[in-house]
Design an enzyme around this catalytic site. Structure first.
Site, PDB file in Angstrom:
ATOM      1  N   GLU A 181     -52.900  19.308 -31.559  1.00  0.00           N
ATOM      2  CA  GLU A 181     -51.960  19.882 -32.520  1.00  0.00           C
ATOM      3  C   GLU A 181     -51.586  21.299 -32.112  1.00  0.00           C
ATOM      4  O   GLU A 181     -52.377  21.987 -31.457  1.00  0.00           O
ATOM      5  CB  GLU A 181     -52.611  19.942 -33.912  1.00  0.00           C
ATOM      6  CG  GLU A 181     -52.084  18.941 -34.911  1.00  0.00           C
ATOM      7  CD  GLU A 181     -50.646  19.228 -35.392  1.00  0.00           C
ATOM      8  OE1 GLU A 181     -49.836  19.826 -34.654  1.00  0.00           O
ATOM      9  OE2 GLU A 181     -50.334  18.837 -36.512  1.00  0.00           O
ATOM     10  N   ASP A 182     -50.404  21.750 -32.514  1.00  0.00           N
ATOM     11  CA  ASP A 182     -50.034  23.147 -32.303  1.00  0.00           C
ATOM     12  C   ASP A 182     -50.806  24.058 -33.252  1.00  0.00           C
ATOM     13  O   ASP A 182     -51.355  25.071 -32.859  1.00  0.00           O
ATOM     14  CB  ASP A 182     -48.514  23.360 -32.456  1.00  0.00           C
ATOM     15  CG  ASP A 182     -47.950  22.792 -33.753  1.00  0.00           C
ATOM     16  OD1 ASP A 182     -48.685  22.139 -34.527  1.00  0.00           O
ATOM     17  OD2 ASP A 182     -46.739  22.984 -33.993  1.00  0.00           O
ATOM     18  N   ASP A 230     -52.860  24.384 -40.473  1.00  0.00           N
ATOM     19  CA  ASP A 230     -52.572  25.397 -41.492  1.00  0.00           C
ATOM     20  C   ASP A 230     -53.333  24.990 -42.765  1.00  0.00           C
ATOM     21  O   ASP A 230     -54.520  25.275 -42.887  1.00  0.00           O
ATOM     22  CB  ASP A 230     -51.043  25.421 -41.654  1.00  0.00           C
ATOM     23  CG  ASP A 230     -50.530  26.416 -42.673  1.00  0.00           C
ATOM     24  OD1 ASP A 230     -51.331  27.159 -43.259  1.00  0.00           O
ATOM     25  OD2 ASP A 230     -49.304  26.455 -42.892  1.00  0.00           O
ATOM     26  N   PHE A 264     -46.399  33.439 -40.847  1.00  0.00           N
ATOM     27  CA  PHE A 264     -45.597  32.425 -40.172  1.00  0.00           C
ATOM     28  C   PHE A 264     -45.312  32.857 -38.731  1.00  0.00           C
ATOM     29  O   PHE A 264     -44.926  33.992 -38.474  1.00  0.00           O
ATOM     30  CB  PHE A 264     -44.283  32.204 -40.922  1.00  0.00           C
ATOM     31  CG  PHE A 264     -43.529  31.013 -40.407  1.00  0.00           C
ATOM     32  CD1 PHE A 264     -43.942  29.728 -40.714  1.00  0.00           C
ATOM     33  CD2 PHE A 264     -42.420  31.175 -39.586  1.00  0.00           C
ATOM     34  CE1 PHE A 264     -43.262  28.619 -40.216  1.00  0.00           C
ATOM     35  CE2 PHE A 264     -41.731  30.084 -39.089  1.00  0.00           C
ATOM     36  CZ  PHE A 264     -42.152  28.802 -39.405  1.00  0.00           C
ATOM     37  N   ARG A 291     -38.868  27.007 -30.266  1.00  0.00           N
ATOM     38  CA  ARG A 291     -39.871  26.195 -29.560  1.00  0.00           C
ATOM     39  C   ARG A 291     -39.935  26.526 -28.065  1.00  0.00           C
ATOM     40  O   ARG A 291     -40.942  26.309 -27.409  1.00  0.00           O
ATOM     41  CB  ARG A 291     -39.545  24.702 -29.703  1.00  0.00           C
ATOM     42  CG  ARG A 291     -39.634  24.161 -31.112  1.00  0.00           C
ATOM     43  CD  ARG A 291     -39.653  22.638 -31.084  1.00  0.00           C
ATOM     44  NE  ARG A 291     -39.362  22.035 -32.375  1.00  0.00           N
ATOM     45  CZ  ARG A 291     -40.281  21.793 -33.317  1.00  0.00           C
ATOM     46  NH1 ARG A 291     -41.526  22.150 -33.130  1.00  0.00           N
ATOM     47  NH2 ARG A 291     -39.936  21.216 -34.453  1.00  0.00           N
TER      48      ARG A 291
HETATM   49  P1  IMP Z   1     -50.548  21.732 -42.372  1.00  0.00           P
HETATM   50  O1  IMP Z   1     -50.320  20.310 -42.800  1.00  0.00           O
HETATM   51  O2  IMP Z   1     -50.363  22.687 -43.523  1.00  0.00           O
HETATM   52  O3  IMP Z   1     -51.895  21.953 -41.704  1.00  0.00           O
HETATM   53  O4  IMP Z   1     -49.403  22.139 -41.386  1.00  0.00           O
HETATM   54  C1  IMP Z   1     -49.389  21.746 -40.121  1.00  0.00           C
HETATM   55  C2  IMP Z   1     -48.019  21.687 -39.512  1.00  0.00           C
HETATM   56  O5  IMP Z   1     -47.110  22.633 -40.095  1.00  0.00           O
HETATM   57  C3  IMP Z   1     -48.144  22.053 -38.068  1.00  0.00           C
HETATM   58  O6  IMP Z   1     -48.288  20.914 -37.290  1.00  0.00           O
HETATM   59  C4  IMP Z   1     -46.881  22.816 -37.776  1.00  0.00           C
HETATM   60  O7  IMP Z   1     -45.911  21.923 -37.266  1.00  0.00           O
HETATM   61  C5  IMP Z   1     -46.429  23.370 -39.102  1.00  0.00           C
HETATM   62  N1  IMP Z   1     -46.778  24.817 -39.244  1.00  0.00           N
HETATM   63  C6  IMP Z   1     -47.830  25.350 -39.917  1.00  0.00           C
HETATM   64  N2  IMP Z   1     -47.854  26.692 -39.840  1.00  0.00           N
HETATM   65  C7  IMP Z   1     -46.783  27.032 -39.081  1.00  0.00           C
HETATM   66  C8  IMP Z   1     -46.272  28.312 -38.601  1.00  0.00           C
HETATM   67  O8  IMP Z   1     -46.794  29.412 -38.847  1.00  0.00           O
HETATM   68  N3  IMP Z   1     -45.154  28.222 -37.821  1.00  0.00           N
HETATM   69  C9  IMP Z   1     -44.543  27.042 -37.504  1.00  0.00           C
HETATM   70  N4  IMP Z   1     -44.991  25.850 -37.920  1.00  0.00           N
HETATM   71  C10 IMP Z   1     -46.096  25.836 -38.701  1.00  0.00           C
HETATM   72 MG    MG Z   2     -47.380  20.258 -35.638  1.00  0.00          MG
END
Ligand code: IMP
Ligand code: MG
Length: 178
Positions: free
Chosen positions: A102-103, A106, A155, A168
């Site tokens: 994963e990138d 969050d 962010f 990206r």
């Molecule tokens: P989660 O479900 O809240 O853990 O969010 C995960 C997904 O949200 C990641 O795979 C990212 O694609 C996107 N994401 C979360 N934080 C950021 C950020 O700071 N910048 C850009 N994309 C984010």
């Molecule tokens: Mg992602």
């Protein structure tokens, strides 16, 4: 200080490319060691993880396979908390050692959904490798095994991560300033 504008938002440089690559290499070496003698299957979460996955997997020296899933939960700078699976796995993962790439983790909701899906396919093990982790935002209790950087709740964009699909392509990571 280098700043950029994407649509209505301004960003400043936060993690330069050299530092990213150093941590990616550290994670790759750890995976090489932990999975020695195995042939893990990397499951890369598109779109955001494409750049991390590319650099990570180039630094892996054990035998491995790669597959992709496409998920989406973010809109703008806020998580929608609803995860859409756009492209699913088209491969049998029963008995395999899976490393999800994963990138960023969050809130952890996206990964939780994916883990639940993958678990129904009875793999031998599932590990998680994420370039970025926001510990203060994380609301789940599963283990995140490999983390490039722990970051605050701001962010960010670049190195695969986007703001409404832009940013990206940047090789450094940028943080929002407004
Ligand atoms: P989660 O479900 O809240 O853990 O969010 C995960 C997904 O949200 C990641 O795979 C990212 O694609 C996107 N994401 C979360 N934080 C950021 C950020 O700071 N910048 C850009 N994309 C984010
Ligand atoms: Mg992602």
């Amino acid at each position: 200080m280098k700043t950029i504008q994407l649509k209505d938002k301004k960003f400043k440089i936060n993690i330069p490319s050299e530092e990213i690559l150093k941590q990616v290499d550290r994670v790759a070496k750890k995976i090489d060691k932990d999975f020695k003698g195995k042939t893990p299957l990397f499951v890369v979460v598109l779109n955001g993880a494409f750049m991390f996955a590319s650099d990570l997997i180039k630094s892996i020296s054990i035998d491995c396979e790669i597959s992709f899933v496409k998920l989406s939960s973010y809109h703008g700078t806020q998580s929608t908390e609803k995860v859409k699976e756009i492209i699913g796995l088209n491969q049998d993962i029963k008995g395999r050692d899976i490393i999800v790439v994963e990138d960023i983790v969050d809130t952890g909701i996206t990964m939780e959904n994916l883990l639940a899906d993958l678990n129904t396919m009875k793999p031998n093990s599932i590990s998680i490798a994420t370039l970025l982790f926001k510990p203060k935002s994380f609301r789940k209790d599963y283990k995140v095994h490999y983390v490039g950087f722990e970051i605050p709740n701001d962010f960010i964009v670049g190195y695969g991560l986007d703001y409404n699909q832009l940013g990206r392509n940047l090789s450094d990571i940028y943080i929002i300033t407004d």
